[in-house]
Each structure stands twice: as structure tokens, then as C-alpha cells.
Design a protein around this motif. Structure first.
Motif, PDB file in Angstrom:
ATOM      1  N   THR A   1      39.885  38.655  31.288  1.00 29.82           N
ATOM      2  CA  THR A   1      38.885  38.620  32.357  1.00 29.82           C
ATOM      3  C   THR A   1      38.222  37.244  32.420  1.00 29.82           C
ATOM      4  OG1 THR A   1      38.457  40.978  32.105  1.00 29.82           O
ATOM      5  CG2 THR A   1      36.771  39.701  33.235  1.00 29.82           C
ATOM      6  N   MET A   2      37.878  36.703  31.248  1.00 33.29           N
ATOM      7  CA  MET A   2      37.257  35.372  31.213  1.00 33.29           C
ATOM      8  C   MET A   2      38.236  34.301  31.677  1.00 33.29           C
ATOM      9  SD  MET A   2      34.773  35.366  27.877  1.00 33.29           S
ATOM     10  CE  MET A   2      35.920  36.068  26.712  1.00 33.29           C
ATOM     11  N   ALA A   3      39.525  34.466  31.364  1.00 32.92           N
ATOM     12  CA  ALA A   3      40.530  33.501  31.800  1.00 32.92           C
ATOM     13  C   ALA A   3      40.644  33.463  33.319  1.00 32.92           C
ATOM     14  CB  ALA A   3      41.876  33.840  31.174  1.00 32.92           C
ATOM     15  N   GLU A   4      40.317  34.578  33.965  1.00 29.90           N
ATOM     16  CA  GLU A   4      40.333  34.644  35.430  1.00 29.90           C
ATOM     17  C   GLU A   4      39.070  34.052  36.044  1.00 29.90           C
ATOM     18  OE1 GLU A   4      40.897  38.755  36.272  1.00 29.90           O
ATOM     19  OE2 GLU A   4      42.932  38.789  35.462  1.00 29.90           O
ATOM     20  N   GLY A   5      38.135  33.620  35.182  1.00 33.16           N
ATOM     21  CA  GLY A   5      36.914  32.997  35.665  1.00 33.16           C
ATOM     22  C   GLY A   5      35.769  33.963  35.886  1.00 33.16           C
TER      23      GLY A   5
END
Length: 91
Positions: A16-20
Motif C-alpha cells: 500500500t505504501m509503495a503505491e503512495g
């Protein structure tokens, strides 16, 4: 929670964090969506410590009369279409 479940949850948060998308902002947005008109009104009254008891009683009376049905409604669910102009006039 097992170690495997914790790993899956951590992996999900990382993706989720990698997706911003910040997981904290998602949690905050979910909390904000659930805030009701009554909760906001009570917070307003608590913040206005200088209000006299008569003023508080008047505010509560008006709130109950004009918006009694809406006090448990989430603010995000109150739209312009739900607020006819005539309901804003208390009398």
C-alpha cells in the motif's frame, strides 16, 4: 495473530505504501468519515468554554429542534440536497 498472519499484514501495508498511499492517512480518513453532527456539535460546545449556561441551553434547544434527526448522521452523509433552504429557518 500468528507470525504468518503478521507477515501478510506487513506485506500488505508495504505494498500500500509503495503505491503512495499512507496507511495512517487511510485510518484518519475512515475516522473522519464516521464523525457525526452531534459529535461535532459537542466538540464545538466544549471548545467554547466562555459560553454562558443560558447560551448553551439555547444552542442545545435549537440543535435538537432543527437537527434532532441528524445528530447521529455522519457529516460526510449530509449533502446540499438534504438541506432545503426552509429548514435553516428556525422559528
Amino acid at each position: 495473530m500468528t507470525i504468518e498472519q503478521a507477515r501478510r499484514q506487513a506485506q500488505s501495508a508495504l505494498s500500500t505504501m509503495a503505491e503512495g498511499v499512507s496507511p495512517n492517512s487511510e485510518k484518519k480518513a475512515a475516522r473522519v468519515r464516521g464523525v457525526t453532527l452531534g459529535e461535532v456539535f459537542e466538540d464545538y460546545l466544549k471548545a467554547r468554554k466562555s459560553l454562558k449556561s443560558g447560551t448553551l441551553a439555547d444552542y442545545r434547544k435549537i440543535m435538537n429542534k432543527a437537527f434532532g434527526d441528524w445528530q447521529r448522521k455522519a457529516l460526510s452523509d449530509i449533502t446540499r440536497d438534504l438541506v432545503p433552504h426552509s429548514s435553516l429557518i428556525c422559528g
